[in-house]
Design a protein around this motif. Structure first.
Motif, PDB file in Angstrom:
ATOM      1  N   PRO A  66      -8.967   6.448  -7.300  1.00 53.15           N
ATOM      2  CA  PRO A  66      -8.150   5.433  -6.609  1.00 53.15           C
ATOM      3  C   PRO A  66      -8.731   4.974  -5.278  1.00 53.15           C
ATOM      4  O   PRO A  66      -8.650   3.795  -4.934  1.00 53.15           O
ATOM      5  N   SER A  67      -9.310   5.900  -4.520  1.00 52.68           N
ATOM      6  CA  SER A  67      -9.838   5.516  -3.211  1.00 52.68           C
ATOM      7  C   SER A  67     -10.956   4.492  -3.327  1.00 52.68           C
ATOM      8  O   SER A  67     -11.106   3.601  -2.480  1.00 52.68           O
ATOM      9  N   ASN A  68     -11.741   4.586  -4.415  1.00 55.19           N
ATOM     10  CA  ASN A  68     -12.818   3.626  -4.625  1.00 55.19           C
ATOM     11  C   ASN A  68     -12.262   2.231  -4.896  1.00 55.19           C
ATOM     12  O   ASN A  68     -12.756   1.230  -4.361  1.00 55.19           O
ATOM     13  N   LEU A  69     -11.189   2.163  -5.709  1.00 53.64           N
ATOM     14  CA  LEU A  69     -10.563   0.870  -5.975  1.00 53.64           C
ATOM     15  C   LEU A  69      -9.985   0.270  -4.706  1.00 53.64           C
ATOM     16  O   LEU A  69     -10.146  -0.924  -4.441  1.00 53.64           O
ATOM     17  N   THR A  70      -9.318   1.099  -3.912  1.00 56.46           N
ATOM     18  CA  THR A  70      -8.721   0.601  -2.671  1.00 56.46           C
ATOM     19  C   THR A  70      -9.780  -0.006  -1.760  1.00 56.46           C
ATOM     20  O   THR A  70      -9.604  -1.099  -1.208  1.00 56.46           O
ATOM     21  N   THR A  71     -10.897   0.696  -1.622  1.00 53.39           N
ATOM     22  CA  THR A  71     -11.983   0.207  -0.760  1.00 53.39           C
ATOM     23  C   THR A  71     -12.565  -1.096  -1.290  1.00 53.39           C
ATOM     24  O   THR A  71     -12.763  -2.056  -0.538  1.00 53.39           O
ATOM     25  N   ARG A  72     -12.820  -1.164  -2.614  1.00 54.56           N
ATOM     26  CA  ARG A  72     -13.443  -2.353  -3.182  1.00 54.56           C
ATOM     27  C   ARG A  72     -12.508  -3.571  -3.133  1.00 54.56           C
ATOM     28  O   ARG A  72     -12.955  -4.697  -2.923  1.00 54.56           O
ATOM     29  N   ILE A  73     -11.205  -3.341  -3.327  1.00 53.73           N
ATOM     30  CA  ILE A  73     -10.247  -4.446  -3.244  1.00 53.73           C
ATOM     31  C   ILE A  73     -10.168  -4.965  -1.811  1.00 53.73           C
ATOM     32  O   ILE A  73     -10.121  -6.179  -1.563  1.00 53.73           O
ATOM     33  N   ARG A  74     -10.169  -4.049  -0.836  1.00 51.60           N
ATOM     34  CA  ARG A  74     -10.166  -4.473   0.569  1.00 51.60           C
ATOM     35  C   ARG A  74     -11.424  -5.279   0.896  1.00 51.60           C
ATOM     36  O   ARG A  74     -11.378  -6.276   1.626  1.00 51.60           O
ATOM     37  N   GLN A  75     -12.566  -4.844   0.368  1.00 51.51           N
ATOM     38  CA  GLN A  75     -13.814  -5.577   0.595  1.00 51.51           C
ATOM     39  C   GLN A  75     -13.746  -6.982  -0.011  1.00 51.51           C
ATOM     40  O   GLN A  75     -14.206  -7.958   0.585  1.00 51.51           O
ATOM     41  N   LEU A  76     -13.142  -7.080  -1.203  1.00 53.72           N
ATOM     42  CA  LEU A  76     -13.002  -8.383  -1.851  1.00 53.72           C
ATOM     43  C   LEU A  76     -12.101  -9.301  -1.029  1.00 53.72           C
ATOM     44  O   LEU A  76     -12.413 -10.488  -0.834  1.00 53.72           O
TER      45      LEU A  76
END
Length: 285
Positions: free
Chosen positions: A29-39
């Motif tokens: 989940p932490s990876n998704l959160t980071t990538r969505i924030r980057q997007l």
């Protein structure tokens, strides 16, 4: 922005939570959160409204989702063309319940045999819901009741359906709506095109249905009519496929109400190799 971010964004948008999306794309989940924030930082806008443990799309997110799906579909199509392979991937198809039950089972069987590398996901529902899902991109195509009117859609007429009113056995002849003014009817929800057709048939003759009972299936409608509780409208092909059809009387509608045409629709300019493969098996009308 990269394809992995788009895949993650789509997963979160469709699942409604980071944890469910993470399971779907096999990431933490932490990876998704980071990538969505980057997007979101890359786009300069928030794509989600965050509420406790749930996420729902913002207005900008809704707009971006349609483009994200199209981009991923085009990438999949490009890979297939370059590889020169038989079509593969996913085909999300919607259908009216009657069409799924009577008209396309043989087509689906042949499709699965001929194109085993395409994952076909079939869902059923009323025309209104299917059209909305095609427009938003969660369905690649759908069988709906015509005519085709929306400027963002294109399609092809596939089946003609003769519509009949069913009534309890021994019911007096039904030649026009005024013959059954005020009768209770059984139908799907308000966004069902067949229900709208039935109500319009009443109104055109200066009549009104009585109580409209919303049902979830044709089998439920048939059971209620057999019991003498009211009337229903359905395709003749659907009626004849169900046990118990001989226990009701049936009355054909007069022109122009008698026949409805089922269309296969898709978003304008959004045909895919998977949809082309499926369309090639449809009968010519």
């Amino acid at each position: 922005m990269d394809l992995t971010q788009l895949e993650m964004f789509n997963a979160v948008a469709e699942e409604g939570s980071i944890s469910a999306a993470a399971r779907r794309v096999h990431r933490v989940p932490s990876n998704l959160t980071t990538r969505i924030r980057q997007l979101e930082a890359d786009l300069g806008t928030e794509l989600f409204i965050r509420e406790n443990q749930r996420l729902r799309l913002s207005p900008a997110g809704h707009s971006f989702l349609a483009y994200s799906r199209q981009i991923l579909e085009l990438v999949s199509e490009a890979r297939t063309v370059v590889a020169g392979d038989a079509p593969q991937g996913r085909l999300a198809l919607g259908s009216l319940e009657s069409t799924a039950a009577v008209r396309i089972p043989g087509i689906l069987a042949e499709f699965n045999q001929r194109y085993p590398r395409i994952q076909l996901d079939l869902s059923t529902g009323p025309s209104g819901g299917m059209i909305d899902r095609v427009l938003e991109g969660s369905l690649a195509a759908a069988f709906v009741d015509g005519p085709l009117l929306h400027p963002a859609l294109e399609g092809v007429a596939v089946f003609d359906e003769e519509m009949v009113i069913i009534a309890p056995a021994g019911h007096p002849p039904i030649t026009r709506a005024r013959d059954v003014n005020g009768a209770s009817i059984y139908a799907f929800r308000a966004n069902c095109s067949y229900r709208r057709h039935f109500e319009s048939w009443f109104h055109e003759d200066g009549a009104m249905p009585g109580k409209i009972h919303e049902m979830e299936s044709y089998h439920g409608m048939l059971a209620c009519v057999i019991a003498g509780a009211g009337l229903a409208l359905m395709p003749l092909s659907m009626l004849e496929s169900m046990p118990g059809s001989h226990q009701v009387s049936r009355w054909a509608l007069t022109t122009p109400w008698r026949t409805l045409t089922t269309w296969l629709i898709w978003r304008r300019g959004a045909r895919t190799p998977q949809l082309d493969a499926f369309s090639s098996l449809l009968p010519e009308k």
